[in-house]
Structure formats: structure tokens, C-alpha cells
Design an enzyme around this catalytic site. Structure first.
Site, mmCIF file in Angstrom:
data_model
loop_
_atom_site.group_PDB
_atom_site.id
_atom_site.type_symbol
_atom_site.label_atom_id
_atom_site.label_comp_id
_atom_site.label_asym_id
_atom_site.label_seq_id
_atom_site.Cartn_x
_atom_site.Cartn_y
_atom_site.Cartn_z
ATOM 1 N N TYR A 1 0.785 -1.230 0.000
ATOM 2 C CA TYR A 1 0.000 0.000 0.000
ATOM 3 C C TYR A 1 0.820 1.286 0.000
ATOM 4 C CZ TYR A 1 -3.926 -3.088 0.503
ATOM 5 O OH TYR A 1 -4.852 -4.069 0.271
ATOM 6 N N PHE B 1 -10.654 -3.618 10.632
ATOM 7 C CA PHE B 1 -11.912 -3.474 9.905
ATOM 8 C C PHE B 1 -11.747 -4.009 8.499
ATOM 9 C CE2 PHE B 1 -9.635 0.631 10.072
ATOM 10 C CZ PHE B 1 -9.366 0.846 8.724
#
Length: 417
Positions: free
Chosen positions: A123, A417
Site C-alpha cells: 500500500y 476493519f
């Protein structure tokens, strides 16, 4: 096929989710699956399709996150990202990452976006910097003592502890304590409707042989001021002595006495010799109270990766530990609207940040800006790594900005999450 993502239709959720589970080689329980379905925001979820088959999945979640100074700022959470093994290296992931950021900018809802990474190396190229770390430890409670100062021990002894074998019974009390803690630590998330169920997930596959989830409340004058949720994994040595483990799931407290009382309780559970601590804040208080830190097996792992969607709005959303007035030149190849010079002026009351043509004091990429945003990663440390550049060495701009950006507590993401 086309690598152009499109918005998920509600009727496609099952096949989309099954492809995600296949990519991670996971089979979740019906309870986990139902919770994931209820928390998915279909209108913010996308997929890349090859005919009728989803070959890429990604979603966004709507959060509010604490930032330095105590403000709670709308923040998007990237989730459920996968690419089918048959379609790697075709631009699928890049197209989904770009679509998400363009959608975020168009909506104007959130100036920040974050994620937790199964593979952290992925990322950085999309501008996400490591903004919060997490502490892990395997504490040998048979040999390590928790040594409380006399006054703290006396305050802790005045609290009443209430143990509950079913953690869900005291869910509301725990959530009330958690909600009060959110503004105090950057990176913590407000838990919107449905998210209070996340810490209570207790599927058999998640237990690893441990007991069902339990809870203990710390009470002062009958009011909850702290809680811990945990399980116990039984174990016995070859000679028949007890060697069970306490597995801590989460713990929050409103003051040092409540913290101390809860840690004392976990340390002293009968028949246990190890306390397993995972994904805690780097500055968790127990570390400063132990008799032998070496026998605690402490280490850190990556937690939250963060990047600004809009640099100006993101930097203006937090406050700063000391007055700061600097021009920051930002490079953002993936979101070119952020590339340029930004003048940041602020203090502990608030800040403004706007584009400028003034000469830069500091230069850095958006990834480093994301890493420093919550105050846990020093701009000065990044400068020593060659990732931040001071335009006029010795001008004091780096020191001014580095000190202003820091938080007095370590940033921390309380759950994935």
C-alpha cells in the site's frame, strides 16, 4: 475482461464475499458472515468482474477517528480488498485503489482514509503511510510481578471488580467506557451502529482452544470506569502443574487506578502462567510497572496505515502541540491534486492549511505525511531516514514542524476493519 471497477449491487454480495473469502483461504462462521454483511456499505463497495465472476473486491467504510487535539474526524476505512489469483498483475488492484480515492475526493465526505494491511508492502505505492503501531506480548506472569506504587495500589483497591462469564451481558457498560476514551487517543474509532458487535465476535475458529469470551468490570461507586474482555486457554505441564494462558481481547479504563485494578486481575487469575497481549497501544501502562520486561516478550507490529485524501483539509482537521507556520511541499503521484506547496499555520487551538506559492520549508511524499499525521512517527526521524527534506538545513523548520506534529500519547487503532 475489463479492469474498470463498478459499484457492488446488493444482490451480488454473496458471490462477491465468497470470492473475498477464497482469496484469503478463510471459511467464516455464519455469525461472522452475517456481521460482515450488516457492516458492508454496498454503495461504497466495488468489484472488478470477468463476465459473471468477481475477480477483484474492495470496500469503504464510514468512520469517525480521533486525531491529535481530540477532534473526531470523518475517515474512510478501506476493507475487503482482494484480487483473484488468476487475475494478478493486470492492474486490478491499482484500478480499485484509484477508483476509491477519486470517489472519496468527489464526495468530499472524508479528508482521510486508512486501512489495515495483510501485506504491508502493497500500500505504500498508493500513498498509505504507517501511522500507528501495535504492541504484542507474551508475559510470564509466573515470574514477572506487577509492581504498583503505594498510592496507586491503594486507589485500585478501592474499586470493585465484577466478573461476568458472558461478555455480551455487559456490552453497553463496556461501550460507554470505550466511547469516553475515543477522543483521548489519536487513531481510535467511534463505534457506529453494529460495530459494538465486533469486539464480541467469539466464533469457535477464533478461540484457538480458549474458553468463551469473558469480561470483568471495574466499578467506582457502582459506575463502570474500566473493563477487560478475555478468555482462558487451559494447559497442564507433563508434571501436572497448571500452565493455562489468559488471552486478552481488549481493555479500556478511564484512569490509572482502573487500569491497575484490571491488570492486577488478569495477572492473578488462578491456574494461569502466561498473559497473552495483542494489538495494544505502544505506551500501554503495564510496561512501566513490570519487574522484568525481558520476560514479557514484547514486540510491535504495524497497525493503521493512513493517507490524506485532501492534504489541506486533513492538516486543518487536527491541532498541533506547539505553534507552527511552515510551507510543506507534497508529492503525490497517485492523487495529483495533492501535489504542490501547502502553508500550514496552527497551534493547540486549531489550524488552517491552504495552497501557496511561497518557497517550501519541508518536502516529503504523501506517504510520509500520512505516517506522521497522528503524531506517532516523527518528521525528524523520517528526515534522518532521507524521506523528509528541509529546504534550508539549520533553518529550524524541521524541528518546529516535528515538535508540532507529535502527540503526547501513542496513536492506536483499537480493532481491525
Amino acid at each position: 475482461m475489463t479492469t474498470e471497477p463498478r459499484t457492488l449491487r446488493a444482490s451480488e454480495w454473496d458471490v462477491w464475499y465468497d470470492k473475498l473469502m477464497s482469496a484469503f483461504a478463510v471459511t467464516k462462521s455464519p455469525e461472522e458472515r452475517e456481521l460482515d454483511r450488516s457492516l458492508t456499505e454496498p454503495e461504497r463497495s466495488i468489484g472488478v468482474w470477468d463476465g459473471d465472476e468477481p475477480v477483484g473486491t474492495a470496500g469503504l467504510l464510514s468512520f469517525r477517528m480521533a486525531v491529535p487535539g481530540g477532534a473526531v474526524v470523518p475517515t474512510a476505512g478501506v476493507t475487503m480488498v482482494s484480487v483473484a489469483a488468476t487475475h494478478r498483475r493486470r492492474g486490478v488492484l491499482r484500478s480499485m485503489m484509484r477508483r476509491q480515492l477519486e470517489d472519496l475526493r468527489a464526495s468530499g465526505r472524508e479528508p482521510l482514509v486508512g486501512l489495515t494491511a495483510s501485506e504491508p508492502e502493497i500500500y505504500g505505492r498508493f500513498g498509505y503511510g504507517l501511522a500507528a503501531r501495535a504492541l504484542w506480548a507474551d508475559i510470564d506472569t509466573g515470574r514477572v510481578a506487577l509492581e504498583l506504587p503505594r498510592e496507586l495500589a491503594a486507589d485500585a483497591a478501592r474499586l470493585r471488580l465484577r466478573q461476568v462469564d458472558e461478555a455480551a451481558v455487559v456490552r453497553d457498560a463496556c461501550e460507554a467506557v470505550y466511547a469516553r476514551r475515543v477522543p483521548e487517543r489519536p487513531g481510535m474509532l467511534e463505534r457506529g451502529p453494529g460495530w459494538e458487535r465486533k469486539p464480541l465476535l467469539d466464533a469457535e475458529r477464533l478461540r484457538g482452544g480458549a474458553s468463551p469470551l469473558r469480561a470483568v468490570l471495574a466499578l467506582r461507586d457502582g459506575e463502570p470506569v474500566g473493563f477487560a474482555r478475555y478468555a482462558v486457554r487451559p494447559g497442564w505441564s507433563a508434571r501436572g502443574s497448571a500452565e493455562a494462558e489468559v488471552v486478552l481481547r481488549d481493555l479500556e479504563a478511564l484512569d490509572p487506578a482502573a487500569h491497575a485494578a484490571l491488570w492486577q486481575f488478569l495477572w492473578g487469575i488462578d491456574l494461569t502462567t502466561v498473559l497473552r497481549v495483542s494489538a495494544r497501544p505502544l505506551d500501554d501502562p503495564w510496561q512501566y510497572l513490570v519487574s522484568d520486561v525481558r520476560r514479557c516478550g514484547a514486540s510491535w507490529r504495524d497497525g493503521l496505515f493512513l493517507r490524506p485524501v485532501e492534504v489541506g483539509a486533513a492538516l486543518a482537521a487536527r491541532s498541533y502541540a506547539r505553534p507552527v507556520d511552515v510551507v510543506i511541499e507534497v508529492e503525490d503521484d497517485f492523487c495529483p491534486w495533492n501535489t504542490g506547496r501547502w502553508r500550514l499555520s496552527g497551534d493547540d487551538k486549531g489550524a488552517v492549511c491552504a495552497p501557496t506559492r511561497e518557497p517550501a520549508d519541508l518536502s516529503l511524499s504523501v506517504r510520509e505525511l500520512g505516517a506522521a499525521y497522528l503524531g506517532g512517527t516523527s518528521l525528524a526521524a523520517l528526515e534522518r531516514a532521507g524521506l523528509v527534506r528541509e529546504a534550508r538545513p539549520g533553518s529550524g523548520a524541521l524541528r518546529e514542524a516535528a515538535t508540532a506534529f507529535l502527540s503526547d500519547v501513542e496513536p492506536w487503532l483499537p480493532h481491525t476493519f
